[in-house]
Design a protein around this motif. Structure first.
Motif, mmCIF file in Angstrom:
data_model
loop_
_atom_site.group_PDB
_atom_site.id
_atom_site.type_symbol
_atom_site.label_atom_id
_atom_site.label_comp_id
_atom_site.label_asym_id
_atom_site.label_seq_id
_atom_site.Cartn_x
_atom_site.Cartn_y
_atom_site.Cartn_z
ATOM 1 N N UNK A 179 0.404 -1.484 0.103
ATOM 2 C CA UNK A 179 0.045 0.255 -0.408
ATOM 3 C C UNK A 179 0.666 1.186 0.488
ATOM 4 N N UNK A 180 0.247 2.542 -1.166
ATOM 5 C CA UNK A 180 1.841 3.135 -1.138
ATOM 6 C C UNK A 180 0.656 4.546 -1.508
ATOM 7 N N UNK A 181 1.390 5.836 -1.059
ATOM 8 C CA UNK A 181 0.740 6.423 -0.568
ATOM 9 C C UNK A 181 -0.101 7.261 -2.202
ATOM 10 N N UNK A 182 -0.535 8.598 -1.916
ATOM 11 C CA UNK A 182 -0.629 9.255 -3.489
ATOM 12 C C UNK A 182 0.078 10.314 -3.917
ATOM 13 N N UNK A 183 0.550 10.032 -4.211
ATOM 14 C CA UNK A 183 1.538 10.878 -5.262
ATOM 15 C C UNK A 183 2.889 10.331 -5.413
ATOM 16 N N UNK A 184 3.072 9.366 -4.478
ATOM 17 C CA UNK A 184 4.362 8.000 -4.516
ATOM 18 C C UNK A 184 4.823 7.942 -6.735
ATOM 19 N N UNK A 185 5.806 9.113 -6.907
ATOM 20 C CA UNK A 185 6.457 7.947 -8.285
ATOM 21 C C UNK A 185 7.277 6.918 -8.308
ATOM 22 N N UNK A 186 7.078 6.461 -9.683
ATOM 23 C CA UNK A 186 7.885 4.873 -10.018
ATOM 24 C C UNK A 186 8.942 4.815 -8.964
ATOM 25 N N UNK A 187 9.330 5.790 -9.080
ATOM 26 C CA UNK A 187 11.538 5.941 -8.518
ATOM 27 C C UNK A 187 11.196 5.556 -7.495
ATOM 28 N N UNK A 188 10.349 6.135 -6.643
ATOM 29 C CA UNK A 188 10.225 6.085 -5.403
ATOM 30 C C UNK A 188 9.427 4.310 -4.650
#
Length: 394
Positions: A360-369
């Motif tokens: 589960x990732x937070x909104x706005x997370x980039x592919x690289x992040x």
């Protein structure tokens, strides 16, 4: 394992908080006195149902989650749960375990407030009749609000002096004060933008500071209210009253005891129960199955749960509570795979298993992040990521 999403479960004594935790967590893994998978003394793991991409790609038989389960495209994703004790009147003033209770909350991303909607327990959890559960909903918010507001007011003159001397923005000054509650500069900026306050911080009075605290709590501690004990006699009238007063998107009708009972009977093979639904089958329904026969007493109890909970409300509601809480946070399920042909995660013990991990990732997370979350070395290389519009390369 999900590491960043933590849901805090709160509730007064006898509201059904323990029953709720038992009904959403893994009751098969007992550690000490905690009937759920324990990470820390008051922290465990629950499982939230979501749609798994294995169904979209026809990989249901190959889907092998590293954590949780997946059945016919419904994936049970682990999320962390915090059992917060000490909820009594006066918590913000240190009554009971108030200080510990409020300190625990700052670690949570969202709150699940279990409320006895039947009105058969008073504010301290003692048996009574005709108690208004709205008092409990308002009281929790009031306690947290008082905790943050009082801490802020005690230091306000010094806060203003420092704000003026450093020529900081209101957002920077507030973040310095709210960081201890697990806030970030993005959280402060978001709620301040929603409030639209134009007055300079130096001119704020107590009412304005209170308004700011309200905005902060809305953003920092989104809360789902689990209206528990919906199968009891006086619940209906209280439900109607509560639904009129509060945002229905923050309310979920639940029966934690019914869920715990159905899960227990499923485990003991007296029935087949599809969690999150109203589907229950016994030996009477499936005579050729390996289910155990039920006697008249057990059959009556199962039928009562069906009539008072499942058929009236469609489910026991406990899984919807988890889903609603996570939805409030806006986190996105992501499935890192090594191959976009068979959706496997690698070789060796992972070979042959599709969609092994869900993060589960937070909104706005980039592919690289996201790549760095999967493995620190991955952000050094290009990565494929499927988006709504197709394949995106970063």
């Amino acid at each position: 394992m999900v590491k960043e999403v933590l849901l805090a479960c709160v509730g007064k004594p006898s509201a059904g908080k323990s029953s709720f935790l038992n009904s959403v967590t893994d009751a098969t893994a007992k550690v000490g006195n905690y009937p759920f998978t324990t990470i820390k003394p008051n922290q465990g793991v629950a499982y939230m149902p979501i749609d798994c991409p294995c169904k979209k790609y026809g990989k249901e038989s190959q889907c092998k989650p590293r954590h949780g389960t997946c059945e016919n495209g419904t994936r049970n994703v682990p999320v962390q749960m915090l059992d917060v004790a000490g909820l009594v009147p006066g918590a913000s003033e240190g009554q009971g375990l108030g200080n510990q209770f409020l300190d625990d909350l700052r670690h949570a991303n969202a709150l699940i407030h279990v409320v006895d909607v039947s009105g058969t327990t008073d504010a301290s959890g003692k048996v009574t009749q005709g108690y208004d559960p709205i008092n409990d909903i308002d009281w929790l918010r009031s306690e947290i609000h008082s905790w943050v507001l009082n801490n802020l007011l005690k230091k306000w003159p010094n806060i203003v002096r420092r704000h003026t001397a450093t020529k900081s923005t209101a957002i920077e000054t507030l973040q310095a004060q709210f960081s201890g509650y697990g806030s970030t500069i993005a959280v402060v900026a978001k709620f301040m933008d929603k409030l639209g306050i134009k007055d300079h911080l130096e001119t704020w009075d107590d009412a304005m500071i209170g308004k700011v605290v309200d905005g902060f709590l809305d953003e920092r501690f989104p809360t789902v209210v689990a209206l528990n004990k919906i199968d009891m006699a006086d619940a209906d009238k209280n439900i109607t009253k509560i639904m009129r007063k509060y945002d229905p998107n923050t309310l979920v009708l639940t029966s934690a005891l019914a869920e715990a009972f159905l899960r227990d009977m499923h485990k003991k093979r007296y029935l087949n129960y599809q969690e999150g639904t109203d589907i229950v089958d016994t030996k009477d329904d499936l005579p050729d199955s390996d289910l155990k026969p039920v006697d008249d007493k057990l059959r009556t109890r199962i039928e009562k749960v069906q009539d008072l909970v499942l058929y009236r409300y469609g489910s026991t509601g406990v899984h919807e509570v988890l889903k609603r809480a996570v939805d409030m946070l806006g986190v996105i399920p992501a499935y890192p795979v090594k191959s976009i042909t068979n959706f496997s995660s690698g070789t060796g013990i992972n070979k042959g298993g599709a969609f092994r991990d869900c993060i589960l990732i937070w909104p706005g997370t980039t592919v690289r992040e996201f790549a760095k979350i999967v493995h620190p070395e991955l952000d050094k290389y290009y990565l494929y990521a499927e988006t709504v519009g197709g394949i995106k390369v970063m």
